[in-house]
Design a protein around this motif. Structure first.
Motif: not given
Length: 694
Positions: A565, A586-587
């Motif tokens: 991230q 997003g991760v």
């Protein structure tokens, strides 16, 4: 107008984790895929099929058995990926049945026809010639009949105890025996000493050079001979897999050796976890066996061939066809040793890295041998996890102990499936007056360390070898691992302190350079991941490369997610289990996970951090698993020599370039095999063989 807040993903979300058991089954899918690779030699492809079968055996013996025990203790337990134990069993059963069906398809439809085209034949009963049948009947009467013991089932002959993974037959009978009995069924257990595959002689039969018959076929053909005056209606092979992961209560034992010996005696008769049976077996007989073993249908596997395919590995040694096997190679000797036969002088000059199997394991053996013979060597300390029954290293340790040197060996008695061998090694060493300890109660000793204390003039110097793999010369020809020789003062002093922890009592010693589980390793790795995060936040290049056998430990996975991230580029080379889910927006956008499956078993553990351009490279005995971080004694050692660390980094980069033997983990938990496309084929193991072996 307010700007909407960006939601921060919950790193504890079950959606971010891949089920451990499913991931392990996926590894077996990748191994089995090697059996279909037409670019590999044919007998090697048969070997891969057999390996996938033996891996599945161990999966049921250990992992499924563990889940069953967990269900008994807490049926409400939830896995990291959010599955109940019942849901895990459902997924395991479905995937395992798919895998077994594919194993028999590969055998019957692909490999056997290919083998026949090379005059390697497995002859079925219906295809035996008169001379072959005559020879096999004679073989049965002379070699098998005297040692086979069928048991008719009645009130005086209860169902016999079935050994774990043994070959057995359930036989349906009609008629009465000499005592007027007719139970209708008998059980025949094939002694383990009998070969499961018999080669027909060319001199006495009209057979080709490599004609084989399965033991099960011979018994089927002549089973009537065992039941005089009765008629055999059916004969069906079956095999039972049992729980082989024994438990030793560390808090309730006085003598670990006696406890392990006691549990070892019961391993062959643990709880049943799987039943394999001939696909032609009648439903009534199948149900009889399921009821007898108290197994549900989801743990029943119908075999369209031998019930133990892994026994077909014997063919490899029986067939002298070099053209159908990998080209032999000779491991090289690193130039650092030169012509100097004094290994201690070589190590004093510089740190030396060995990369097995491309480079020889012989210097490791020679290190202990020279220590045993050197009058200036005062003491040798060694950890042994898996080493083999005829280990030259153990022979050298025995010689050293008998010559009066102080020899201390830390043997891990609970190295799964090597317990019996390790008990025997411990006895041999103790007979030679070596100090033998079994590590620390409650923690397996998995670290790979050897230390030699040598008197040089008025000073004492420690020479050490640290490795990522076991002190096992045979597996060193099959597994990829690193080993480091050094006499650097602080690192060798750390090794001495770890040995002191293992053999004596006292507080945790402060170490200079080593990271050690269960104390500093986990925290140290997380700290280095956090350091990369800080570099990324400052806009500096940040990168992590990790090569291990498994990624399971949740805190480490979350740390890698946080690093991704923050913009850290992360490459994971994970041979087997990986619970981290890459490619999640997003991760884990910045995480790539790949698995290399090739000629050699990838076994090395390397942790590399860019560290602002000054790469920090560590080698270790530990994977990113809970047990390695918290329930084992492991060491993780820095590679201080810049040339050596650069060499390891280049090896890692070569792993990341592999476009033929690499498999890329997708965000759905499945793997896709890398393809060269328009680029030249690049296989990291092939390239390392070219560069490093002789």
């Amino acid at each position: 107008m307010d700007t909407p807040k960006t939601s921060i993903p919950d790193l504890n979300s079950t959606e971010l984790y891949i089920n451990r058991e499913q991931s392990l089954l996926e590894f077996n899918v990748r191994v089995l895929a090697q059996a279909l690779d037409e670019g590999l030699p044919l007998l090697e492809r048969l070997n891969y099929l057999c390996i996938s079968c033996s891996n599945l055996d161990e999966f049921y013996e250990v992992r499924v058995a563990s889940l069953l025990q967990m269900a008994e203790m807490d049926s409400t337990a939830i896995s990291t990926d959010g599955l109940s134990i019942h849901e895990q069993f459902e997924k395991i059963s479905g995937k395992a049945h798919e895998l077994v069906a594919e194993q028999y398809r590969v055998l019957n439809d692909v490999l056997i026809p290919h083998l026949e085209s090379h005059n390697i034949r497995f002859l079925k009963r219906d295809n035996w010639s008169d001379s072959q049948k005559a020879w096999l009947e004679k073989y049965f009467n002379e070699e098998l009949l005297p040692i086979l013991t069928p048991v008719g089932l009645d009130s005086a002959h209860p169902f016999p105890r079935i050994l774990n993974k043994s070959l057995n037959f359930i036989i349906s009978l009609t008629g009465k025996d000499a005592f007027g009995r007719n139970s209708g069924r008998a059980i025949l257990q094939a002694p383990r000493a009998l070969p499961r595959i018999v080669q027909l002689p060319t001199s006495e039969t009209d057979s080709g050079p490599y004609d084989f018959v399965f033991l099960s076929s011979i018994i089927h053909a002549f089973v009537n001979e065992l039941f005089n005056g009765m008629a055999v209606k059916g004969c069906y092979q079956f095999r039972v897999t049992r729980n082989s992961d024994f438990f030793v209560d560390d808090d309730a034992i006085d003598d670990l050796l006696l406890a392990v010996e006691g549990e070892l005696a019961m391993r062959n008769y643990g709880d049943e976890v799987r039943l394999e049976i001939d696909a032609n077996c009648p439903e009534e007989t199948v149900n009889f066996l399921l009821a007898r073993f108290e197994l549900t249908p989801d743990r029943l596997f119908l075999a369209n061939g031998p019930v133990n395919l892994s026994r077909m590995q014997a063919i490899y040694a029986m067939v002298d066809r070099p053209d159908l096997k990998f080209t032999p190679f000779k491991p090289s000797l690193p130039s650092a040793f030169g012509r100097n036969k004094d290994i201690f002088a070589c190590i004093r000059k510089q740190d030396i890295l060995l990369h097995h199997p491309y480079e020889s394991f012989a210097p490791v053996v020679e290190f202990v041998r020279q220590a045993a013979a050197d009058p200036d060597v005062l003491a040798i300390k060694q950890t042994l996890y898996r080493t083999g029954v005829d280990s030259p290293i153990v022979a050298a340790l025995i010689k050293a102990a008998r010559s009066g040197k102080e020899v201390t060996v830390v043997i891990e008695l609970r190295a799964r499936f090597d317990e019996k061998d390790n008990i025997g090694l411990a006895a041999k060493l103790q007979e030679a007056a070596a100090h033998v300890v079994y590590g620390v109660v409650g923690y397996k000793t998995h670290a790979k360390m050897c230390m030699v204390l040598r008197k040089e003039g008025n000073t004492l110097r420690n020479y050490v070898h640290l490795g990522t793999g076991n002190y096992h010369p045979k597996t060193a020809r099959l597994y990829t691992d690193y080993g480091l020789f050094t006499c650097e003062k602080e690192l060798s002093e750390d090794v001495r302190r770890v040995f002191m922890q293992l053999t004596s009592l006292g507080k945790v010693s402060k170490l200079n350079k080593l990271l050690q589980s269960p104390f500093t390793l986990h925290h140290g790795l997380l700290k280095m991941i956090d350091r990369e995060i800080e570099f990324a936040k400052k806009g500096k290049p940040a990168k992590i490369i990790i090569k291990v056998n498994a990624v399971v430990e949740e805190q480490a996975i979350q740390a890698l997610y946080r690093a991704s991230q923050a913009g850290v580029k992360i490459s994971l080379i994970v041979r087997g289990i990986c619970c981290l889910r890459p490619g999640v927006p997003g991760v884990s956008d910045n995480i790539e996970v790949r698995s290399i499956v090739g000629r050699f078993l990838e076994h090395a553990r390397i942790y590399a951090f860019m560290n602002g351009g000054d790469w920090a490279v560590y080698a270790s005995s530990a994977d990113l698993m809970n047990r390695n971080m918290f329930k084992r004694v492991e060491v993780c050692f820095p590679i201080a020599d810049k040339k050596i660390s650069e060499r390891i980094l280049n090896d890692l980069k070569a792993n990341l370039k592999d476009n033929s033997q690499a498999w890329l983990l997708q965000s759905n938990g499945q793997y896709l095999r890398a393809t060269p496309g328009d680029h030249p084929v690049f296989q990291v193991q092939t390239e390392l063989l070219k560069d490093l072996s002789q």
